[in-house]
Design a protein around this motif. Structure first.
Motif, PDB file in Angstrom:
ATOM      1  N   ILE A 169       6.700 -11.777  -8.641  1.00  0.00           N
ATOM      2  CA  ILE A 169       7.175 -10.449  -9.067  1.00  0.00           C
ATOM      3  C   ILE A 169       7.047  -9.409  -7.966  1.00  0.00           C
ATOM      4  O   ILE A 169       7.482  -8.257  -8.135  1.00  0.00           O
ATOM      5  N   THR A 170       6.462  -9.796  -6.835  1.00  0.00           N
ATOM      6  CA  THR A 170       6.299  -8.828  -5.737  1.00  0.00           C
ATOM      7  C   THR A 170       7.333  -9.018  -4.639  1.00  0.00           C
ATOM      8  O   THR A 170       7.246  -8.360  -3.602  1.00  0.00           O
ATOM      9  N   GLU A 171       8.331  -9.888  -4.831  1.00  0.00           N
ATOM     10  CA  GLU A 171       9.248 -10.206  -3.745  1.00  0.00           C
ATOM     11  C   GLU A 171      10.147  -9.025  -3.384  1.00  0.00           C
ATOM     12  O   GLU A 171      10.616  -8.926  -2.254  1.00  0.00           O
ATOM     13  N   GLU A 172      10.413  -8.129  -4.329  1.00  0.00           N
ATOM     14  CA  GLU A 172      11.282  -6.987  -4.051  1.00  0.00           C
ATOM     15  C   GLU A 172      10.494  -5.743  -3.616  1.00  0.00           C
ATOM     16  O   GLU A 172      11.088  -4.676  -3.451  1.00  0.00           O
ATOM     17  N   ILE A 173       9.206  -5.872  -3.477  1.00  0.00           N
ATOM     18  CA  ILE A 173       8.364  -4.740  -3.085  1.00  0.00           C
ATOM     19  C   ILE A 173       7.985  -4.902  -1.613  1.00  0.00           C
ATOM     20  O   ILE A 173       7.552  -5.987  -1.193  1.00  0.00           O
ATOM     21  N   SER A 174       8.138  -3.847  -0.844  1.00  0.00           N
ATOM     22  CA  SER A 174       7.825  -3.892   0.590  1.00  0.00           C
ATOM     23  C   SER A 174       6.324  -4.011   0.788  1.00  0.00           C
ATOM     24  O   SER A 174       5.532  -3.320   0.143  1.00  0.00           O
ATOM     25  N   LYS A 175       5.927  -4.912   1.696  1.00  0.00           N
ATOM     26  CA  LYS A 175       4.509  -5.164   1.961  1.00  0.00           C
ATOM     27  C   LYS A 175       3.996  -4.396   3.185  1.00  0.00           C
ATOM     28  O   LYS A 175       2.796  -4.225   3.345  1.00  0.00           O
ATOM     29  N   THR A 176       4.885  -3.968   4.037  1.00  0.00           N
ATOM     30  CA  THR A 176       4.514  -3.202   5.226  1.00  0.00           C
ATOM     31  C   THR A 176       5.366  -1.929   5.261  1.00  0.00           C
ATOM     32  O   THR A 176       6.599  -2.008   5.212  1.00  0.00           O
ATOM     33  N   VAL A 177       4.678  -0.787   5.330  1.00  0.00           N
ATOM     34  CA  VAL A 177       5.360   0.515   5.242  1.00  0.00           C
ATOM     35  C   VAL A 177       4.874   1.390   6.381  1.00  0.00           C
ATOM     36  O   VAL A 177       3.680   1.366   6.736  1.00  0.00           O
ATOM     37  N   ALA A 178       5.781   2.177   6.957  1.00  0.00           N
ATOM     38  CA  ALA A 178       5.430   3.142   8.006  1.00  0.00           C
ATOM     39  C   ALA A 178       5.063   4.474   7.367  1.00  0.00           C
ATOM     40  O   ALA A 178       5.745   4.953   6.446  1.00  0.00           O
ATOM     41  N   LEU A 179       3.980   5.067   7.852  1.00  0.00           N
ATOM     42  CA  LEU A 179       3.487   6.342   7.337  1.00  0.00           C
ATOM     43  C   LEU A 179       3.449   7.344   8.482  1.00  0.00           C
ATOM     44  O   LEU A 179       2.757   7.120   9.485  1.00  0.00           O
ATOM     45  N   GLN A 180       4.204   8.440   8.358  1.00  0.00           N
ATOM     46  CA  GLN A 180       4.288   9.432   9.420  1.00  0.00           C
ATOM     47  C   GLN A 180       3.111  10.404   9.338  1.00  0.00           C
ATOM     48  O   GLN A 180       2.803  10.928   8.261  1.00  0.00           O
ATOM     49  N   TRP A 181       2.495  10.639  10.493  1.00  0.00           N
ATOM     50  CA  TRP A 181       1.301  11.494  10.581  1.00  0.00           C
ATOM     51  C   TRP A 181       1.434  12.387  11.809  1.00  0.00           C
ATOM     52  O   TRP A 181       1.736  11.904  12.911  1.00  0.00           O
ATOM     53  N   CYS A 182       1.246  13.707  11.605  1.00  0.00           N
ATOM     54  CA  CYS A 182       1.345  14.659  12.714  1.00  0.00           C
ATOM     55  C   CYS A 182      -0.004  14.725  13.425  1.00  0.00           C
ATOM     56  O   CYS A 182      -1.014  15.096  12.819  1.00  0.00           O
ATOM     57  N   LYS A 183      -0.009  14.376  14.671  1.00  0.00           N
ATOM     58  CA  LYS A 183      -1.253  14.339  15.442  1.00  0.00           C
ATOM     59  C   LYS A 183      -1.793  15.728  15.726  1.00  0.00           C
ATOM     60  O   LYS A 183      -3.001  15.933  15.839  1.00  0.00           O
ATOM     61  N   ALA A 184      -0.916  16.730  15.809  1.00  0.00           N
ATOM     62  CA  ALA A 184      -1.349  18.083  16.162  1.00  0.00           C
ATOM     63  C   ALA A 184      -2.079  18.769  15.012  1.00  0.00           C
ATOM     64  O   ALA A 184      -3.149  19.353  15.203  1.00  0.00           O
ATOM     65  N   CYS A 185      -1.522  18.697  13.814  1.00  0.00           N
ATOM     66  CA  CYS A 185      -2.120  19.402  12.670  1.00  0.00           C
ATOM     67  C   CYS A 185      -2.794  18.471  11.679  1.00  0.00           C
ATOM     68  O   CYS A 185      -3.452  18.937  10.740  1.00  0.00           O
ATOM     69  N   GLY A 186      -2.633  17.141  11.830  1.00  0.00           N
ATOM     70  CA  GLY A 186      -3.313  16.190  10.957  1.00  0.00           C
ATOM     71  C   GLY A 186      -2.711  16.073   9.576  1.00  0.00           C
ATOM     72  O   GLY A 186      -3.379  15.594   8.652  1.00  0.00           O
ATOM     73  N   ARG A 187      -1.454  16.458   9.381  1.00  0.00           N
ATOM     74  CA  ARG A 187      -0.812  16.376   8.076  1.00  0.00           C
ATOM     75  C   ARG A 187       0.071  15.124   7.987  1.00  0.00           C
ATOM     76  O   ARG A 187       0.524  14.596   8.989  1.00  0.00           O
ATOM     77  N   TYR A 188       0.319  14.698   6.744  1.00  0.00           N
ATOM     78  CA  TYR A 188       1.148  13.525   6.476  1.00  0.00           C
ATOM     79  C   TYR A 188       2.473  13.971   5.859  1.00  0.00           C
ATOM     80  O   TYR A 188       2.538  14.975   5.142  1.00  0.00           O
ATOM     81  N   LEU A 189       3.514  13.194   6.148  1.00  0.00           N
ATOM     82  CA  LEU A 189       4.839  13.494   5.613  1.00  0.00           C
ATOM     83  C   LEU A 189       4.909  13.070   4.156  1.00  0.00           C
ATOM     84  O   LEU A 189       4.740  11.897   3.822  1.00  0.00           O
ATOM     85  N   ASN A 190       5.170  14.041   3.298  1.00  0.00           N
ATOM     86  CA  ASN A 190       5.345  13.787   1.873  1.00  0.00           C
ATOM     87  C   ASN A 190       6.843  13.840   1.586  1.00  0.00           C
ATOM     88  O   ASN A 190       7.443  14.911   1.611  1.00  0.00           O
ATOM     89  N   PRO A 191       7.489  12.683   1.373  1.00  0.00           N
ATOM     90  CA  PRO A 191       8.947  12.655   1.277  1.00  0.00           C
ATOM     91  C   PRO A 191       9.464  13.657   0.242  1.00  0.00           C
ATOM     92  O   PRO A 191       8.832  13.864  -0.804  1.00  0.00           O
TER      93      PRO A 191
END
Length: 518
Positions: free
Chosen positions: A59-81
């Motif tokens: 049941i997990t075949e359609e779910i992505s197992k590796t995901v990229a997470l964007q992180w701003c190095k200057a301010c330490g914030r994460y991208l919230n889509p």
């Protein structure tokens, strides 16, 4: 929908979910042979054992197992889509919510649980254990747990990109007041802090004649300008635009906008002579009036006729008039006699005063007669501040519209207490510009002029003014009592302050705790 259908089917067949993730029949203890491997098992709608279900269905075949997470190095914030950037701590609920939004395929299953797995802090990897459910056969619900790895990628948010490109603002609101003191700016500063209209600013800078407020979005600058026009008497002089670049293909323009806001050059306790049009607009008040307060309009009163009113900003700027005398030109008088005349206007009462200059007491017997609006506050022996119109120097051209005007000898402004001992205030006000080195609130104007001390004295003695501001407790002058309640600590001289020791001082219930979150 599939998960809810599976639950309905499970209830129909009397099934339940066990720890190994296989749906078993709880309605009977009869055993049957698996249709795949022939192993005896408890019956379920799929007629297959747990091992066979796992090998045939994922049941997990359609779910992505590796995901990229964007992180701003200057301010330490994460991208919230899709476009928001938020600050999150590691393994926090906020970060978990951001991670789940990045996983594709979760909309086709039912998410049961999600939790972080430990990873090396410097590995630039995050792992989340997900537990999901899905209906695989008619009446069979399969539950499975699996990890998802998030690769933290360095990125640059829009704000940090502007800082790196030296393009940190899109719009600026320049607030100016052409006077030699800043008492109206101190009031405006507290109103901005109370209503929190400065939260969208990217920077605040002091200028010789006022303040500059910088914004990333022009819409925020427009809202801030509207607040200024509704908070104090002011007008928008001009809005300029400077084009930085244009994209003809997309029909877009990159520009910077400058908003210029001018405050009325009138402050509290100023003496002004109204223009005939202003005199008519206020219902015949004046023409020689005293400003008693600053709101959306100018509150004025004529101590001689005891007529008062509000001078609106639009009426004032049609025919602007300068200040004749301000608080720096006032001198001290001693009240020799005070007699009420019986005329009142709102909270003011007219009184006939006999005054003498405080510096002349004992040297001459020169006395003055004056009508004042402070009849309820004064008595013989009090010390007041007033304008001496017999020796004052001002431009007589401002009085040309009133050739028959006979100004009084003295106009009393307010009562003072020169013998009051200097004590540390148990309250304080915040500031827009904060000095980060030692955590103290400072300003280049407040440290070099006595106007800020005069403004603090007005806050201390005027309850109506305190209702418009936020007054905070000074932690250095409070201690915790036996019952856990805050109590004012000992003042200079050894006595312990209560709830408003002096006349009109802020009471304890009027003060807020100086707590900054985030």
């Amino acid at each position: 929908k599939m998960a809810s259908t599976g639950e309905a089917s499970a209830a129909k067949y009397g099934v339940e979910i066990v720890n190994d993730g296989v749906v078993l029949d709880s309605g009977t203890n009869a055993t049957v042979l698996c249709c795949e491997c022939g192993v005896p098992m408890v019956w379920n709608p799929s007629s297959m054992c747990a091992n066979c279900i796992r090998t045939r269905v994922d049941i997990t075949e359609e779910i992505s197992k590796t995901v990229a997470l964007q992180w701003c190095k200057a301010c330490g914030r994460y991208l919230n889509p899709p476009k928001n950037w938020i600050a999150c701590q590691l393994e926090s609920k906020e970060l978990l919510s951001v991670c789940l939004k990045k996983v594709k395929g979760l909309g086709k299953v039912k998410l049961v649980d999600a939790a972080f797995l430990w990873t090396e802090p410097h590995s630039r990897r995050l792992k989340v254990k997900l537990t999901i459910q899905k209906e695989v056969f008619s009446g069979v619900i399969l539950q499975q747990a699996f990890p998802v790895e998030f690769i933290v990628q360095s990125f640059q948010c829009a704000n940090c990109h502007r800082v790196a490109a030296d393009n940190t603002w899109t719009a600026v609101v320049q607030v100016r007041q052409k006077v030699d003191h800043k008492r109206t700016f101190y009031l405006l500063e507290q109103l901005i802090l109370k209503h929190r209209v400065h939260t969208q600013t990217s920077n605040v800078k002091e200028a010789p004649d006022g303040l500059d407020f910088y914004f990333h979005n022009r819409h925020h600058a427009n809202k801030f300008q509207e607040f200024l026009l509704n908070a104090v008497p002011s007008r928008c002089k001009a809005i300029s635009e400077r084009v930085l670049g244009e994209d003809l293909r997309n029909n877009s323009v990159t520009a910077k906008y400058s908003h210029s806001v001018e405050l009325a050059p009138i402050c509290k306790d100023d003496l002004i002579c109204l223009h005939p049009r202003q005199h008519a607009a206020t219902g015949g008040v004046g023409p020689l009036v005293l400003c008693t307060g600053i709101t959306q309009s100018l509150r004025i009163i004529d101590p001689v006729t005891m007529k008062g009113g509000d001078l609106r900003a639009d009426v004032f700027f049609r025919t602007p008039v300068p200040t004749l005398l301000n608080l720096k030109q006032a001198i001290q008088y001693t009240v020799i006699d005070c007699e009420l005349t019986g005329v009142t206007y709102g909270r003011w009462a007219q009184a006939d005063l006999t005054l003498a200059r405080s510096r002349d007491l004992g040297s001459n017997d020169e006395q003055f007669r004056s009508l004042t609006h402070l009849g309820y506050l004064l008595q013989a022996g009090d010390v007041v501040l007033g304008y001496d119109l017999t020796s004052a120097v001002f431009n007589e051209a401002h009085l040309e519209s009133w050739p028959r005007l006979q100004p009084p000898e003295v106009i009393v402004i307010k009562k003072i207490n020169p013998d009051k001992p200097l004590r540390s205030r148990k309250w304080k006000l915040r500031s827009l510009i904060r000095e980060e080195e030692d955590g103290a609130y400072t300003s280049i104007h407040k440290g070099t002029s006595g106007d800020y001390e005069s403004f603090l004295a007005d806050v201390e003695t005027d309850p109506e003014l305190r209702q418009r501001l936020n007054v905070y407790k000074d932690p250095a002058l409070f201690r915790v009592g036996p019952d856990g309640a805050p109590v004012a600590a000992a003042r200079d001289g050894g006595e312990e302050g209560g709830d408003g020791d002096g006349d009109g001082e802020p009471r304890l219930e009027e003060m807020l705790d100086d707590l900054v979150l985030g």
